[in-house]
Design an enzyme around this catalytic site. Structure first.
Site, PDB file in Angstrom:
ATOM      1  N   HIS A  10       0.820  -1.218   0.000  1.00 56.03           N
ATOM      2  CA  HIS A  10       0.000   0.000   0.000  1.00 56.03           C
ATOM      3  C   HIS A  10       0.849   1.261   0.000  1.00 56.03           C
ATOM      4  O   HIS A  10       0.488   2.269   0.597  1.00 56.03           O
ATOM      5  CB  HIS A  10      -0.947   0.000   1.206  1.00 56.03           C
ATOM      6  CG  HIS A  10      -1.959  -1.092   1.165  1.00 56.03           C
ATOM      7  ND1 HIS A  10      -2.770  -1.412   2.240  1.00 56.03           N
ATOM      8  CD2 HIS A  10      -2.297  -1.952   0.174  1.00 56.03           C
ATOM      9  CE1 HIS A  10      -3.561  -2.425   1.917  1.00 56.03           C
ATOM     10  NE2 HIS A  10      -3.286  -2.774   0.678  1.00 56.03           N
ATOM     11  N   GLU A  45      -2.627  -6.187  -9.940  1.00 52.92           N
ATOM     12  CA  GLU A  45      -1.299  -5.978  -9.369  1.00 52.92           C
ATOM     13  C   GLU A  45      -0.317  -6.920 -10.058  1.00 52.92           C
ATOM     14  O   GLU A  45      -0.586  -8.110 -10.208  1.00 52.92           O
ATOM     15  CB  GLU A  45      -1.313  -6.216  -7.856  1.00 52.92           C
ATOM     16  CG  GLU A  45      -2.298  -5.306  -7.131  1.00 52.92           C
ATOM     17  CD  GLU A  45      -2.328  -5.525  -5.630  1.00 52.92           C
ATOM     18  OE1 GLU A  45      -1.464  -6.256  -5.112  1.00 52.92           O
ATOM     19  OE2 GLU A  45      -3.226  -4.976  -4.974  1.00 52.92           O
ATOM     20  N   GLU A 105      -3.525 -13.201  -4.258  1.00 51.21           N
ATOM     21  CA  GLU A 105      -2.520 -12.138  -4.321  1.00 51.21           C
ATOM     22  C   GLU A 105      -1.372 -12.397  -3.341  1.00 51.21           C
ATOM     23  O   GLU A 105      -1.204 -11.671  -2.353  1.00 51.21           O
ATOM     24  CB  GLU A 105      -3.152 -10.771  -4.069  1.00 51.21           C
ATOM     25  CG  GLU A 105      -4.079 -10.682  -2.854  1.00 51.21           C
ATOM     26  CD  GLU A 105      -4.591  -9.281  -2.637  1.00 51.21           C
ATOM     27  OE1 GLU A 105      -3.777  -8.330  -2.624  1.00 51.21           O
ATOM     28  OE2 GLU A 105      -5.811  -9.116  -2.485  1.00 51.21           O
TER      29      GLU A 105
END
Length: 413
Positions: free
Chosen positions: A242, A272, A368
């Site tokens: 983040h 991503e 992820e």
């Protein structure tokens, strides 16, 4: 109100049906389906009303996504009505862009918001004895204010039950999420084309945001265009998932992280990808391939009947085999829907060791995996991939199409 000479004479509450109702993200039948689910929760808990105050719940049940700026917002739901209570600063926009009725409160007294909540029930002749609230987002001060507003009512949490309802997506929701994944891929392609030595992280991020924003406006022409963002990271800035874009300039040999987040009417999706600018060194390539191995295994494990914690444990074994388990930074995936970096989270549907939720058709989850190697060590930086899967009756559909891995994402620009 003519000839008003003192603020004390101004209205505490207003009805601002200004203009016409606008097309919503979903059909009336979809909102009635959602409200019916909430009313079933109310019946089970013997609640006279529910006062929803979170971004995610107000959006989910009414389609209105508020802008906080220090003012409170609510959706009051009974067995008969759903009424949003919104600030005068927004005028008629909340009514135009929401399902249900609306009460506007003014700033002229500090307690006008709570007066509006009372009015929402008084209009229906309801003297509530039990009221549902969202204990996962209501602060201690807000809860006390709610209790003072309804002193005869018992306040009962509905946040967890509402979260469980949101876990199962309808066909209309899944359609919106699929568009979001497609738009994320568009942002990814724009970013990939822009990568070059000397360009800054924030310039790359802006290019991705612009590409996605234009496509969102084209796909959802009747909705607000807001909140889409990109985290594009390079070098040491890849260490956290983040980390916001900076003014750092890309250098040949950099490890890169592309993170696209199109917001389609309050619904978050994500793309991503790990990339490198130029050929990676041997350790970087080894780490990247190890994370891709975990990612590919995770994609195969998403299916109805799978248990979140079991998926996490199985993927852990792959990292253990590479000696990389201590380099993990977070869970292996999470639910999608009404979600952003500042609101929402179906915490009961995350691929973590402490979650025993069973995957069901209609759930939408990510895979992820991420590992981080600290600065000064060979292959330093963060490695992550991210795909979104829709769980079906037999298996799962991967709705992310942007390719991953060294075969596709070594950039020689």
């Amino acid at each position: 109100m003519a000839n008003v000479t003192n603020v004390s004479e101004l209205e505490r509450l207003k009805t601002l049906h200004n203009g016409e109702k606008q097309p919503l993200t979903f059909s009336d039948a979809e909102f009635e389906r959602r409200l019916a689910g909430l009313r079933s929760i109310m019946a089970e808990k013997e609640l006279d009303a529910v006062i929803l105050t979170s971004y995610q719940s107000i959006k989910y049940y009414s389609d209105f996504l508020f802008t906080y700026f220090g003012r409170s917002y609510a959706l009051v739901v009974t067995q008969q009505e759903s009424i949003s209570v919104t600030a005068n600063i927004d005028a008629g926009m909340p009514w135009r862009t929401s399902y249900g009725d609306n009460i506007v409160y003014t700033d002229w007294r500090r307690d006008n918001f709570y007066y509006g909540l009372q009015e929402a029930l008084n209009r229906q002749g309801i003297s509530a004895k039990r009221i549902g609230v969202e204990d996962d987002t209501v602060t201690t001060m807000q809860r006390k204010a709610l209790q003072d507003t309804f002193p005869s009512a018992q306040l009962t949490d509905v946040s967890q039950a509402a979260m469980r309802q949101r876990m199962i997506k309808s066909a209309e929701e899944i359609e919106v999420i699929k568009h979001g994944a497609r738009i994320g891929d568009i942002g990814g392609e724009a970013i990939k084309a822009a990568i070059r030595e000397g360009i800054t992280e924030y310039e790359v991020a802006l290019i991705g945001v612009e590409a996605m924003t234009h496509e969102i406006a084209k796909t959802f022409p009747d909705q607000e265009v807001r909140d889409t963002w990109v985290w594009f990271q390079s070098g040491i800035n890849t260490d956290g998932a983040h980390n916001w874009a900076t003014t750092r300039k890309l250098q040949r040999g950099d490890l890169l992280s592309l993170n696209c987040f199109p917001m389609t009417s309050g619904y978050y999706t994500a793309l991503e990808r790990t990339l490198t600018l130029g050929q990676p060194d041997a350790r970087t390539l080894e780490l990247w391939k190890a994370n891709v191995e975990v990612h590919e295994a995770g994609l195969e494990l998403i299916k109805p009947g799978a248990v979140c914690k079991d998926i996490a444990h199985e993927l852990n074994e792959i990292f253990i085999g590479h000696g990389l388990l201590p380099n993990r930074t977070f869970g292996y995936g999470h639910s999608f829907g009404v979600l952003s970096h500042y609101y929402g989270r179906e915490a009961g549907l995350e691929l973590r060791e402490d979650i025993d939720t069973v995957l069901e058709p209609g759930m939408v989850v990510s895979i992820e995996p991420m590992i981080t190697v600290m600065e000064g060590e060979p292959g330093a930086g963060g490695y992550r991939e991210h795909d979104i899967l829709v769980v079906g009756e037999e298996g799962a559909e991967n709705i992310t199409k942007f390719p991953f891995g060294p075969e596709h994402n070594i950039i020689d620009a």
